[in-house]
Design a protein around this motif. Structure first.
Motif, PDB file in Angstrom:
ATOM      1  N   GLU A   8      -3.544  -4.270  -4.465  1.00 27.80           N
ATOM      2  CA  GLU A   8      -3.488  -3.330  -5.442  1.00 27.80           C
ATOM      3  C   GLU A   8      -3.836  -3.721  -6.957  1.00 27.80           C
ATOM      4  O   GLU A   8      -4.642  -3.160  -7.405  1.00 27.80           O
ATOM      5  N   ASP A   9      -3.209  -4.730  -7.121  1.00 26.16           N
ATOM      6  CA  ASP A   9      -3.668  -5.466  -8.605  1.00 26.16           C
ATOM      7  C   ASP A   9      -4.900  -6.041  -8.597  1.00 26.16           C
ATOM      8  O   ASP A   9      -5.606  -5.864  -9.516  1.00 26.16           O
ATOM      9  N   HIS A  10      -5.404  -6.489  -7.596  1.00 29.79           N
ATOM     10  CA  HIS A  10      -6.513  -7.009  -7.378  1.00 29.79           C
ATOM     11  C   HIS A  10      -7.658  -6.076  -7.522  1.00 29.79           C
ATOM     12  O   HIS A  10      -8.865  -6.281  -8.049  1.00 29.79           O
ATOM     13  N   ARG A  54      -2.894 -16.038   5.908  1.00 22.05           N
ATOM     14  CA  ARG A  54      -1.710 -15.732   5.242  1.00 22.05           C
ATOM     15  C   ARG A  54      -1.630 -14.343   4.996  1.00 22.05           C
ATOM     16  O   ARG A  54      -2.361 -13.517   4.655  1.00 22.05           O
ATOM     17  N   VAL A  55      -0.201 -13.917   4.735  1.00 16.71           N
ATOM     18  CA  VAL A  55       0.106 -12.425   4.332  1.00 16.71           C
ATOM     19  C   VAL A  55      -0.227 -12.133   3.053  1.00 16.71           C
ATOM     20  O   VAL A  55       0.436 -12.905   2.362  1.00 16.71           O
ATOM     21  N   VAL A  56      -0.889 -11.293   2.708  1.00 17.78           N
ATOM     22  CA  VAL A  56      -1.156 -11.008   1.044  1.00 17.78           C
ATOM     23  C   VAL A  56      -0.264  -9.602   0.764  1.00 17.78           C
ATOM     24  O   VAL A  56      -0.469  -8.550   1.447  1.00 17.78           O
ATOM     25  N   PRO A  57       0.712  -9.664   0.051  1.00 19.49           N
ATOM     26  CA  PRO A  57       1.223  -8.589  -0.191  1.00 19.49           C
ATOM     27  C   PRO A  57       0.598  -7.418  -0.568  1.00 19.49           C
ATOM     28  O   PRO A  57      -0.498  -7.467  -1.419  1.00 19.49           O
ATOM     29  N   ALA A  60      -3.067   5.725  -6.921  1.00 18.37           N
ATOM     30  CA  ALA A  60      -2.090   6.509  -5.820  1.00 18.37           C
ATOM     31  C   ALA A  60      -1.468   5.838  -4.734  1.00 18.37           C
ATOM     32  O   ALA A  60      -1.908   4.481  -4.427  1.00 18.37           O
ATOM     33  N   SER A  61      -0.202   5.858  -4.402  1.00 19.06           N
ATOM     34  CA  SER A  61       0.421   5.067  -3.363  1.00 19.06           C
ATOM     35  C   SER A  61      -0.244   4.765  -2.359  1.00 19.06           C
ATOM     36  O   SER A  61       0.153   3.785  -1.579  1.00 19.06           O
ATOM     37  N   ASN A  62      -1.146   5.427  -1.756  1.00 21.46           N
ATOM     38  CA  ASN A  62      -1.874   5.227  -0.523  1.00 21.46           C
ATOM     39  C   ASN A  62      -3.329   4.504  -0.783  1.00 21.46           C
ATOM     40  O   ASN A  62      -3.920   4.617   0.217  1.00 21.46           O
ATOM     41  N   ALA A  63      -3.587   4.470  -1.912  1.00 23.35           N
ATOM     42  CA  ALA A  63      -4.901   4.031  -2.114  1.00 23.35           C
ATOM     43  C   ALA A  63      -5.354   2.587  -1.313  1.00 23.35           C
ATOM     44  O   ALA A  63      -6.357   2.443  -0.786  1.00 23.35           O
ATOM     45  N   VAL A  64      -4.338   1.728  -1.495  1.00 25.93           N
ATOM     46  CA  VAL A  64      -4.680   0.515  -0.675  1.00 25.93           C
ATOM     47  C   VAL A  64      -4.990   0.766   0.624  1.00 25.93           C
ATOM     48  O   VAL A  64      -5.844   0.194   1.450  1.00 25.93           O
ATOM     49  N   GLU A  65      -4.044   1.451   1.322  1.00 29.32           N
ATOM     50  CA  GLU A  65      -4.168   1.676   2.778  1.00 29.32           C
ATOM     51  C   GLU A  65      -5.566   2.299   3.163  1.00 29.32           C
ATOM     52  O   GLU A  65      -6.179   2.105   3.979  1.00 29.32           O
ATOM     53  N   SER A 108     -13.673  -5.650  -2.925  1.00 27.79           N
ATOM     54  CA  SER A 108     -12.476  -6.452  -3.646  1.00 27.79           C
ATOM     55  C   SER A 108     -11.382  -6.526  -2.613  1.00 27.79           C
ATOM     56  O   SER A 108     -10.684  -7.687  -2.753  1.00 27.79           O
ATOM     57  N   VAL A 109     -11.162  -5.666  -1.704  1.00 29.21           N
ATOM     58  CA  VAL A 109     -10.036  -6.097  -0.810  1.00 29.21           C
ATOM     59  C   VAL A 109     -10.468  -7.107   0.171  1.00 29.21           C
ATOM     60  O   VAL A 109      -9.780  -8.138   0.465  1.00 29.21           O
TER      61      VAL A 109
END
Ligand code: CA
Length: 224
Positions: free
Chosen positions: A175-177, A167-170, A186-191, A156-157
């Motif tokens: 996270e929403d995707h 392009r820069v993806v916020p 969790a706040s660090n999940a995307v990282e 997904s990422v």
């Protein structure tokens, strides 16, 4: 499968969401054209249920924008009873089906299942960057022509960064995707997922870099 419900009648959208959840789908509910536009840009939905009369405009404008950028997202339009003109306009704008209000939940589920079974009509379902090819229908990833296995979240990422390559993806969009609009994350999940993806891409020899733009998001580009 995650579905987007666009409906400003809160009672109705709750009912529809509950019915679809019971049928085994995950749902996000929004109630305006603006929110629908943001949602389809940041989350990859299996289908959208679209009301036409929305407080900030006509639901058809969301559909027209999708089709203009050849997004094949299946769309089921909800129309007013006897809204023949709505049906005609909806189908002309690229809706896959319509359902007149009031409707039985069983019928909504049946119509959705029918449109979800149809193969995507749009050609060119692969996204490419450098030596990587991503088949958006099978969600398979090929590097130098060899199929490679990534977890669902990492895929997904990859997909969202690939769709907006260069392009820069916020971070919020990523996270929403991955988790949908209502996901408790969790706040660090995307990282975590980005760093795993980066590592795997490296191991498989993909000539792709994921740049972290501190405080903003991520940018995927070809390794030069
Ligand atoms: Ca409405």
């Amino acid at each position: 499968m995650r579905l987007l419900i666009v409906e400003d009648n809160i009672e109705l959208s709750r009912l529809v969401a509950a019915g679809l959840t019971a049928a085994g789908y995950e749902t996000d509910v929004v109630s305006s054209v603006g929110e629908a536009r943001d949602a389809v840009r940041s989350v990859s939905y299996a289908a959208m249920i679209l009301d036409l009369g929305l407080p900030d405009g006509d639901g058809l404008s969301v559909l027209l924008e999708l089709r203009r950028r050849t997004d094949p997202l299946p769309v089921l339009v909800l129309t007013a009873r006897n809204g023949l003109q709505d049906r005609v306009n909806g189908l002309r704008s690229g809706a896959d089906d319509y359902l007149a209000k009031p409707f039985a939940l069983e019928e909504l589920v049946a119509r959705l299942e029918a449109i979800l079974r149809r193969p995507g009509q749009l050609l060119g379902s692969s996204l490419n960057l450098a030596n990587l090819v991503y088949d958006t229908e099978s969600r398979q990833i090929f590097i130098d022509g060899t199929p490679r296995i990534f977890s669902s979240r990492e895929t997904s990422v990859l997909e969202i960064l690939l769709r907006r390559q260069g392009r820069v993806v916020p971070k919020k969009n990523v996270e929403d995707h991955i988790f949908g609009l209502t996901g408790d994350v969790a706040s660090n999940a995307v990282e975590v997922y980005v760093s795993r993806l980066r590592k795997q891409l490296g191991e498989y020899g993909a000539k792709i870099l994921i740049h972290t733009i501190r405080g903003v998001g991520y940018l995927m580009a070809e390794e030069k």
